[in-house]
Design an enzyme around this catalytic site. Structure first.
Site, PDB file in Angstrom:
ATOM      1  CG  HIS A  23      34.017  56.608  34.065  1.00 13.22           C
ATOM      2  ND1 HIS A  23      33.769  55.137  33.343  1.00 13.22           N
ATOM      3  CD2 HIS A  23      32.585  56.555  34.989  1.00 13.22           C
ATOM      4  CE1 HIS A  23      32.511  55.119  34.664  1.00 13.22           C
ATOM      5  NE2 HIS A  23      32.181  55.722  35.040  1.00 13.22           N
ATOM      6  CE1 TYR A  49      36.189  53.841  35.857  1.00 13.13           C
ATOM      7  CE2 TYR A  49      34.686  55.962  36.894  1.00 13.13           C
ATOM      8  CZ  TYR A  49      34.903  54.548  36.453  1.00 13.13           C
ATOM      9  OH  TYR A  49      34.001  53.417  36.682  1.00 13.13           O
TER      10      TYR A  49
END
Length: 420
Positions: free
Chosen positions: A194, A242
């Site tokens: 992420h 992200y």
């Protein structure tokens, strides 16, 4: 071949079953054990799984059990996809940080830390059962935060690899846009779970990313991520979505405060999915499941398991020990990069040097992950506060202090060490 799914009552599970059914030649599964403490929910999902397999003419049996021991015994692979505290805890992860002006997200920042605190001890307890009853099994971790959970498993000596669907999502989206089979596309994917960037997009070995970023397609990609196209073109990379939490933090907080949390949306979606799973006439995964998240999860899982068990030696993007791959990180850090996957596990491929704009942020978040794991393993408000102070999405003393109190109070039921 027996596969066990911890968290098998998840509404994600039919996505996984669909992959097993479609890709049976790649992974000849004969038994699937779905493990979940929520029996009523588990039975709905297991019934759906049985109907899907029968409809596809797949011979695998489906076992539904609340017993970890019964479910993992004799498994060749155990998939972890559990969520400690359910959507209610996720809702707190996504809303509580907003009180302090921080992004509310379940896998990074304060919310991600809360999830790690709840999750790591549970995962390690389950992994010990796997070690005892299925000592040769591979653990494939899809449980977030994947980087921290995978490191916890590896540090404890388990045969584990972390898996995320971000890279395969990029690959499939690029392939669809270009009208080619996904096998023609490979990615220069690098970073932490992420926290990754695509530094290259190879079409049959040729990097076409510069052309993509110079084209009208770049605006579409930027819009899908909520970022300025000028940023993508200046960086010369495509960040995962992200990264928006870092590159547009204040804007994200403003947006999150103005609408219901993602957890609230997902909870409503899950209720509808479970109604569909209860319908005996439903024999294929519902279209609604594509909005639940986890796109292409099944393809990534099947490919990884097939390579581990079949010693294929192909390249896949996984979460694995750094072991010198990124020289500015400790060897024990867990990174997300292309790796060669075979019976012995995954070995990360060499990476071109990263500039300070990327290496600095990776090192920053990796340091946070080390502190987060310490807090999850050993508890203590001071360790939690240190981890929050180290995270670039928090990083201020007064905010870290306030968030520590709020976070521990909200998660008290899942953190036995907070009981005085």
């Amino acid at each position: 071949m027996k596969l066990a799914v911890v968290g098998g009552g998840s509404t994600y599970t039919p996505e996984l079953i669909d992959g097993f059914a479609r890709l049976r030649d790649e992974l000849p599964v004969t038994e699937i054990a779905l493990i979940d403490p929520d029996i009523s929910r588990l039975e709905l999902v297991a019934g759906m799984a049985r109907r899907m397999l029968a409809h596809a003419g797949h011979p695998a049996s489906v076992q539904a059990t609340s017993s970890i021991e019964e479910g993992v015994a004799g498994a060749t692979t155990v998939l972890f996809q559990l969520r400690v505290g359910g959507q209610a805890a996720r809702n707190v992860d996504e809303t509580l940080p907003l009180q302090c002006g921080c992004v509310g997200q379940e896998t990074t920042g304060a919310g991600g830390l809360a999830k790690a605190l709840r999750t790591v001890p549970v995962v390690l307890e389950i992994a010990e059962v796997v070690r005892r009853l299925a000592p040769q099994a591979w653990i494939v971790d899809f449980t977030n935060p994947v980087g921290i959970v995978t490191r916890a498993l590896l540090d404890a000596g388990h045969r584990a690899i972390g898996l995320c669907n971000v890279a395969i999502g990029f690959q499939r989206n690029f392939a669809a846009a270009l009208g080619v089979d996904p096998s023609h596309i490979t990615l220069g994917h690098v970073g932490l779970n992420h926290l990754t960037w695509e530094r290259a997009v190879y079409l049959d070995g040729k990097d076409i990313l510069p052309e993509v970023l110079a084209s009208d397609r770049a605006q579409e990609i930027a819009d899908s991520m909520g970022l300025r196209v000028e940023l993508l073109r200046r960086l010369g990379v495509i960040p995962s979505y992200y990264l928006r939490y870092f590159y547009a933090h204040d804007l994200v907080v403003e947006e999150q405060r103005a609408k219901p949390s993602r957890a609230a949306e997902v909870a409503e979606m899950e209720a509808r999915l479970l109604e569909m799973y209860a319908d005996q006439a439903v024999v294929t995964k519902p279209d609604l499941l594509s909005k639940r998240g986890g796109a292409f999860y099944s393809e990534a899982a099947v490919a990884l398991i097939a390579s581990l068990l079949g010693d294929r030696g192909d390249t896949q993007v996984v979460n694995v020990r750094n072991d010198g791959t990124l020289p500015f990180l400790d060897d024990d850090a867990v990174i997300e990069v292309p790796a060669r996957v075979g019976a012995a596990g995954a070995v990360p491929l060499p990476q071109e040097p990263l500039g300070p704009l990327y290496s600095g942020l990776i090192a920053h978040v990796s340091a946070y992950e080390t502190l987060a794991l310490e807090a999850a393993l050993h508890g203590g408000a001071d360790r939690v506060r240190d981890a929050l102070l180290a995270h670039p999405l928090v990083g201020q003393d007064a905010i870290a202090e306030e968030l520590t109190g709020l976070l521990l109070e909200a998660n008290r039921a899942h953190l036995p060490w907070t009981v005085r």
